[in-house]
Motif scaffolding. Structure first.
Motif, mmCIF file in Angstrom:
data_model
loop_
_atom_site.group_PDB
_atom_site.id
_atom_site.type_symbol
_atom_site.label_atom_id
_atom_site.label_comp_id
_atom_site.label_asym_id
_atom_site.label_seq_id
_atom_site.Cartn_x
_atom_site.Cartn_y
_atom_site.Cartn_z
ATOM 1 N N PHE A 146 109.212 30.783 -72.229
ATOM 2 C CA PHE A 146 108.983 31.810 -71.609
ATOM 3 C C PHE A 146 110.215 32.292 -72.157
ATOM 4 O O PHE A 146 110.714 33.871 -72.782
ATOM 5 N N ILE A 147 111.344 32.105 -71.793
ATOM 6 C CA ILE A 147 112.833 32.781 -71.922
ATOM 7 C C ILE A 147 112.984 32.570 -74.329
ATOM 8 O O ILE A 147 113.629 33.893 -74.536
ATOM 9 N N ALA A 148 112.518 32.155 -74.736
ATOM 10 C CA ALA A 148 111.720 32.140 -75.723
ATOM 11 C C ALA A 148 111.474 33.280 -76.286
ATOM 12 O O ALA A 148 111.579 34.346 -77.446
ATOM 13 N N PHE A 149 110.464 32.983 -75.431
ATOM 14 C CA PHE A 149 109.450 34.681 -76.277
ATOM 15 C C PHE A 149 109.743 36.166 -75.714
ATOM 16 O O PHE A 149 110.154 37.022 -76.456
ATOM 17 N N ALA A 150 110.545 36.084 -74.261
ATOM 18 C CA ALA A 150 111.260 37.167 -74.003
ATOM 19 C C ALA A 150 112.659 37.837 -75.106
ATOM 20 O O ALA A 150 112.549 39.103 -75.779
ATOM 21 N N ILE A 151 112.846 36.732 -75.809
ATOM 22 C CA ILE A 151 114.044 36.656 -76.470
ATOM 23 C C ILE A 151 113.512 37.588 -77.789
ATOM 24 O O ILE A 151 114.461 38.558 -78.844
ATOM 25 N N LYS A 152 112.436 37.116 -78.698
ATOM 26 C CA LYS A 152 111.516 37.455 -79.250
ATOM 27 C C LYS A 152 110.479 38.506 -79.027
ATOM 28 O O LYS A 152 111.207 39.760 -80.552
ATOM 29 N N ALA A 153 110.447 38.811 -78.098
ATOM 30 C CA ALA A 153 109.459 39.905 -78.371
ATOM 31 C C ALA A 153 109.860 41.569 -78.702
ATOM 32 O O ALA A 153 110.105 41.901 -79.540
ATOM 33 N N PRO A 154 111.343 42.242 -77.820
ATOM 34 C CA PRO A 154 111.724 41.478 -77.051
ATOM 35 C C PRO A 154 111.715 42.188 -75.556
ATOM 36 O O PRO A 154 111.853 43.315 -75.819
#
Length: 519
Positions: free
Chosen positions: A228-236
């Motif tokens: 989730f943290i990786a995806f939250a950064i990418k989203a962002p």
């Protein structure tokens, strides 16, 4: 096995190699060849999409090849309805970006009239575009989680060089910040991917075989956190969003379109695909904290956008708000909210892409991204002002334009979700509606300042859109209007995939989108 997806990835890679090997001085040929290759990929994507059966097998056009047999890693690809529409989004945007970026690698004119010379050649820029297209298709098509991770990280390389070598005056700072944030998130995801492989005990990274493999709720929570943290950064997602305004503001307009329109969707796509289905108990446990972060992103992005004086930074902050809607729709876990969130990913790509490109054409004429440097554009360039207005209205989700359908579905799906009781999600949906008013403020303020009023002296010399620029914006506006009135073709593809996701997450929701949302 189907060859469609491997071919879709191979064509742009081969095209990139050919473009990169062109002799020095072949800049025009490099541009033409890149455009041709991207159009071939678009035609192939359309041909593949016509063979997709929405109510057939979940993953279609599958192909699986042994890659690293000793670790159970395979080159596995396939597309469900969600992946298919995002692959199609990539295939549509790339030729538009190529045409829009015809002069992006030639240099950027600053406010004082000086030319910011790129660090690398024209053919390198266009070969990077094709490599990035292959990576974007691959990340949405990957059914092997390790392969997904490889594409997830590999996408950073071409985008890093596009920002750092061809962007604005602060391009190095923006590119490094983009890279560091993304690498940090990717490192956490790699740890979670390895943990998933070891703890599942399946000896494979194939996504369909790992669904339901982790039973322990505590283990699920730790692995969920890494993904989730990786995806939250990418989203962002707030508060790990700060890299986006810098990267979008410094990137060439075409690169900014792909960054915000496609690459950032990998984050929300990953949440829907991996966070929910691999770790359903953890996803339910963290639903309300994630929804709270999403609502903060929605309101924060909209408020900060109002205070921006830089056109591209304003658009970037609006995207943070829009991504908040998408994340809220994903974690509301209702049929209509998740279908709306997926549709939002596609429609946001068209709307924000059109707005970035229209802003890019403005900046190319004036040499400044500052809204205060414009005024009265509609009097001297009515076509440019008209396209800018339509793209802006799509950004504020005006009824009749495609973003309205998505935003409405997310809010009504969150409001009516029965997954976790009515209370908290209903409050989240009501609070998020405030962003509709804020969106009208930041978009109409920008349009009023830049397009209307007295024509400032530098703007008087503006030329209206030429044929190439019209060909760039017209397809996006046509898609925005077309899907605004008739979103059913997309929803017919998306809904069955969303239903299967909810089944794997063990959420029982009435399929209210199946019948009503696409009409």
């Amino acid at each position: 096995m189907s060859p469609w997806l491997p071919i879709l990835m191979a064509v742009p890679v081969l095209g990139a190699i050919v473009v990169a090997l062109l002799p020095k001085g072949s800049d025009k040929l490099a541009k033409q060849l890149t455009l041709l290759v991207s159009l071939v990929v678009l035609v192939l994507t359309i041909a593949m999409a016509t063979q997709f059966k929405p109510n057939g097998e979940r993953f279609q056009f599958t192909a699986v090849y042994n890659w690293i047999p000793s670790f159970g890693v395979k080159f596995g690809v396939g597309a469900d309805g969600v992946a298919l529409v995002l692959i199609a989004l990539s295939a549509v945007l790339v030729p538009i970006v190529v045409l829009a970026s015809w002069h992006d690698a030639d240099g950027v004119q600053s406010t004082d009239g000086t030319l910011i010379t790129p660090k690398r050649s024209v053919k390198t820029y266009f070969s990077l575009l094709l490599v990035l297209e292959a990576m974007m298709i691959g990340v949405f098509a990957a059914t092997d989680i390790f392969l997904f991770y490889v594409f997830f990280e590999a996408m950073l390389i071409p985008m890093y060089f596009m920002i750092g070598s061809y962007g604005g005056a602060q391009r190095s700072y923006a590119a490094v910040k983009f890279l560091l944030y993304s690498l940090f998130g990717g490192l956490l995801m790699l740890v979670a991917v390895i943990g998933l492989y070891v703890l599942a005990g399946k000896g494979t990274f194939m996504f369909p075989e790992l669904i339901g493999a982790i039973k322990d709720p505590t283990t699920q929570k730790w692995l969920f956190g890494g993904f989730f943290i990786a995806f939250a950064i990418k989203a962002p997602l707030w508060p790990v969003h700060t890299w986006l305004p810098d990267a979008a503001a410094q990137a060439p307009a075409g690169a900014a379109v792909l960054l915000v329109g496609v690459l950032d969707k990998v984050g929300t796509f990953g949440m829907l695909r991996f966070c929910l289905e691999l770790f359903p108990d953890a996803a339910k446990a963290f639903t309300m904290p994630v929804v709270v972060l999403a609502v903060i992103s929605i309101i924060y992005g909209a408020i900060v956008a109002i205070g921006q004086t830089d056109m591209k930074r304003l658009i970037a902050y609006t995207s943070i708000s829009h991504f908040g809607f998408i994340v809220m729709g994903v974690f509301a876990m209702s049929q209509i909210s998740q279908a709306g969130a997926t549709l939002y990913m596609v429609n946001h790509g068209f709307a924000t892409g059109a707005l970035f490109l229209a802003a890019g054409f403005l900046i190319a004429r004036r040499g400044s991204p500052h809204i205060a440097d414009y005024g009265g554009v509609q009097k001297v360039a009515p076509l440019l002002a008209g396209f800018f207005l339509v793209a802006g209205l799509a950004g504020l989700s005006l009824p009749g334009l495609s973003s309205f359908v998505s935003e409405f579905m997310v809010m009504i799906g969150t409001y009516s979700s029965t997954a976790f009781g009515a209370g908290a999600l209903t409050v989240a949906a009501v609070i998020s509606a405030v962003a509709v008013i804020l969106a009208a403020v930041y978009i109409l303020w920008m349009v009023q300042r830049a397009m209307n009023g007295p024509t400032v002296e530098p703007v008087k010399a503006f030329k209206d859109l030429n044929l190439r620029e019209v060909l760039v914006l017209a397809p996006l506006v046509a898609l925005i209007i077309g899907f605004g009135f008739f979103p059913k073709p997309l929803l017919d593809v998306i809904n069955p995939a969303v239903t299967k996701t909810l089944v794997n997450v063990h959420v029982d929701n009435p399929a209210i989108a199946e019948k009503g949302a696409g009409q």
